[in-house]
Design an enzyme around this catalytic site. Sequence first.
Site, PDB file in Angstrom:
ATOM      1  N   ASP A  84       0.880  -1.167   0.000  1.00 33.17           N
ATOM      2  CA  ASP A  84       0.000   0.000   0.000  1.00 33.17           C
ATOM      3  C   ASP A  84       0.921   1.222   0.000  1.00 33.17           C
ATOM      4  O   ASP A  84       1.729   1.398   0.932  1.00 33.17           O
ATOM      5  CB  ASP A  84      -0.849  -0.057   1.279  1.00 33.17           C
ATOM      6  CG  ASP A  84      -1.784   1.139   1.409  1.00 33.17           C
ATOM      7  OD1 ASP A  84      -1.492   2.196   0.810  1.00 33.17           O
ATOM      8  OD2 ASP A  84      -2.791   1.012   2.125  1.00 33.17           O
ATOM      9  N   HIS A 165       3.238  15.959 -20.049  1.00 33.60           N
ATOM     10  CA  HIS A 165       3.875  15.358 -21.221  1.00 33.60           C
ATOM     11  C   HIS A 165       3.755  16.232 -22.472  1.00 33.60           C
ATOM     12  O   HIS A 165       4.472  16.020 -23.438  1.00 33.60           O
ATOM     13  CB  HIS A 165       3.348  13.935 -21.470  1.00 33.60           C
ATOM     14  CG  HIS A 165       1.982  13.878 -22.083  1.00 33.60           C
ATOM     15  ND1 HIS A 165       0.846  14.137 -21.368  1.00 33.60           N
ATOM     16  CD2 HIS A 165       1.566  13.592 -23.346  1.00 33.60           C
ATOM     17  CE1 HIS A 165      -0.211  14.000 -22.166  1.00 33.60           C
ATOM     18  NE2 HIS A 165       0.199  13.670 -23.372  1.00 33.60           N
ATOM     19  N   GLU A 203     -10.343  16.604 -29.511  1.00 37.37           N
ATOM     20  CA  GLU A 203     -10.088  15.168 -29.643  1.00 37.37           C
ATOM     21  C   GLU A 203     -11.323  14.445 -30.158  1.00 37.37           C
ATOM     22  O   GLU A 203     -12.441  14.789 -29.788  1.00 37.37           O
ATOM     23  CB  GLU A 203      -9.710  14.569 -28.282  1.00 37.37           C
ATOM     24  CG  GLU A 203      -8.419  15.113 -27.710  1.00 37.37           C
ATOM     25  CD  GLU A 203      -8.050  14.402 -26.409  1.00 37.37           C
ATOM     26  OE1 GLU A 203      -7.207  13.509 -26.453  1.00 37.37           O
ATOM     27  OE2 GLU A 203      -8.619  14.744 -25.370  1.00 37.37           O
ATOM     28  N   HIS A 227      -1.986  21.244 -19.397  1.00 32.28           N
ATOM     29  CA  HIS A 227      -1.349  21.144 -20.722  1.00 32.28           C
ATOM     30  C   HIS A 227      -1.438  22.451 -21.525  1.00 32.28           C
ATOM     31  O   HIS A 227      -0.438  22.943 -22.035  1.00 32.28           O
ATOM     32  CB  HIS A 227      -2.005  20.045 -21.550  1.00 32.28           C
ATOM     33  CG  HIS A 227      -1.921  18.677 -20.940  1.00 32.28           C
ATOM     34  ND1 HIS A 227      -0.802  18.217 -20.295  1.00 32.28           N
ATOM     35  CD2 HIS A 227      -2.823  17.660 -20.900  1.00 32.28           C
ATOM     36  CE1 HIS A 227      -1.025  16.967 -19.883  1.00 32.28           C
ATOM     37  NE2 HIS A 227      -2.234  16.615 -20.228  1.00 32.28           N
ATOM     38  N   LYS A 325     -13.705  16.556 -25.891  1.00 32.65           N
ATOM     39  CA  LYS A 325     -13.714  15.136 -26.269  1.00 32.65           C
ATOM     40  C   LYS A 325     -14.860  14.890 -27.249  1.00 32.65           C
ATOM     41  O   LYS A 325     -15.829  15.643 -27.290  1.00 32.65           O
ATOM     42  CB  LYS A 325     -13.946  14.263 -25.034  1.00 32.65           C
ATOM     43  CG  LYS A 325     -12.884  14.422 -23.959  1.00 32.65           C
ATOM     44  CD  LYS A 325     -11.882  13.299 -24.037  1.00 32.65           C
ATOM     45  CE  LYS A 325     -10.859  13.375 -22.927  1.00 32.65           C
ATOM     46  NZ  LYS A 325      -9.533  12.968 -23.359  1.00 32.65           N
TER      47      LYS A 325
HETATM   48  C1  BG6 Z   1      -3.967  13.454 -21.022  1.00 28.95           C
HETATM   49  C2  BG6 Z   1      -5.420  13.650 -20.718  1.00 28.95           C
HETATM   50  O1  BG6 Z   1      -3.176  14.080 -20.059  1.00 28.95           O
HETATM   51  O2  BG6 Z   1      -3.685  13.976 -22.296  1.00 28.95           O
HETATM   52  C3  BG6 Z   1      -6.277  12.971 -21.765  1.00 28.95           C
HETATM   53  O3  BG6 Z   1      -5.727  13.114 -19.428  1.00 28.95           O
HETATM   54  C4  BG6 Z   1      -5.894  13.433 -23.142  1.00 28.95           C
HETATM   55  O4  BG6 Z   1      -7.654  13.197 -21.506  1.00 28.95           O
HETATM   56  C5  BG6 Z   1      -4.381  13.324 -23.339  1.00 28.95           C
HETATM   57  O5  BG6 Z   1      -6.572  12.621 -24.084  1.00 28.95           O
HETATM   58  C6  BG6 Z   1      -3.951  13.939 -24.669  1.00 28.95           C
HETATM   59  O6  BG6 Z   1      -2.586  13.695 -24.890  1.00 28.95           O
HETATM   60  P1  BG6 Z   1      -2.120  12.594 -25.949  1.00 28.95           P
HETATM   61  O7  BG6 Z   1      -0.647  12.543 -25.805  1.00 28.95           O
HETATM   62  O8  BG6 Z   1      -2.807  11.318 -25.575  1.00 28.95           O
HETATM   63  O9  BG6 Z   1      -2.590  13.101 -27.272  1.00 28.95           O
END
Ligand code: BG6
Length: 456
Positions: A84, A165, A203, A227, A325
């Site tokens: 845990d 990222h 997306e 992001h 989305k």
């Molecule tokens: C993520 C989100 O951090 O980034 C997702 O939680 C999103 O909802 C995604 O779809 C988009 O990044 P990538 O690299 O998947 O296009």
Amino acid sequence: MTRSFVVLGGTGDLTGRLLLPGLAELVAAGALAGPAAVVAVSREEWTDEEYRGWARDRLAEHAAHVPEEARERLLGRLGYRQGDVTVPADLRAGLERAGGVPVVYLALPNTVFLPTLEALAEVGLPEGAVVAVEKPFGRNLADARQLNEVLHRLVPEEQVFRTDHFLAMQTVLNILGLRFANRVFEPVWNAQHVEQVEIVFDETLGLEGRAGYYDTAGALRDMLQNHLLQVLAVVAMEPPAALDAHGLAARKADVLRAVRSPEDPRRDTVRARYTAGRVGERELPDYTAEPGVHPDRGTETYAEYTVQVENWRWAGVPFRLRSGKALGADRHEIVLRFRPVPHLAFGRQDGEAHPEPDVLRLRLDPDAISLEVNLNGAGDPFDLERRALAAELPPQALSAYGLLLGGLLDGEAALGISDVEAEESWRIVEPVLAAWAAGEVPLLEYPAGSDGPSPA
Ligand code: BG6
């Protein structure tokens, strides 16, 4: 110093979909020489072999682009420790199993960040250890402050890595190249020449079985708080003296400090959620009918807001951020719309439309850059024609996670978010969250597969 990698939440979706594939890419590239071991800690009562079996399947699904031999080499280094992550003794056992100086990666739901960090603080980490925390960094400013406070008790700020990222996406990195390795863009990169900036991440993906997380987050917390604000910061920042973690974070933080929250949420923000519809070949149900969704939460699957960056360079330029989305097309781009030329010497007749101003479009994934300009037409040499000077970029060698993890394990983690940035980002969106929670901005609807509730 021998680096090891300890992933807390080692049987989760993020580990299987992004972290293990990123590590496998590093093995294939010969870039994972350092770590003594990669140890996953999670609740499942699995043996090493059972964990490797799970990881093998995830890699086959999400890292098919990595040669099987490299995937197997990674599996050979994987260890598993049942535990845990909020219990100090379990964490200690995981860290001991890994040995070396660990990068401890919290691939966990953000509701467990705080107890996990508290438990880690109780155990203590060896000198030089790095702690990596996924997004979203808390649910509000107070959470972010609390997380920062515990992190600072654990390791110095330079050894904290808050993951985003998007910072490791090729086009986002290319903003740095385009702006700071060329002479032609920087002189026009300001309010005098730029009329509007749009940062769009539409997306086609729907919920993809992530209701447990997404329904409590929504598009604003999932995309626009982190992001897209990070992309804004890279677009708007002053030139750093060096592209190291300190230089980048300090310049990005300056921008975020200068961002004023949307002034009038009713005018400057849009929230919406999708209803049933068709996206390409897929029929999607109403968001509210997706398994695991609580309709009463009123979670948005589309968010948009416009902000101002109040500094000398950008005063008066609207930055419009949007993401949603289940939209009709994947549109991932940063668009700089320039102001019209001050005088057009092309003998336009009264009433004849002036040509569109120049537009710089930086497309993410697949990566491309295009500058739309007006040129002399092919027929009448004084007629104008719209042309794009365009470059398609080959896919980047490493995925965003591969690049981030490589930097983390090499101790060159320049692509993270600092404490100040994390807090400023919450400061920017909190008034929007409050206005939405108070019902001041209506929750609109858009059919899945459409362009969303407002014009692209
Ligand atoms: C993520 C989100 O951090 O980034 C997702 O939680 C999103 O909802 C995604 O779809 C988009 O990044 P990538 O690299 O998947 O296009």
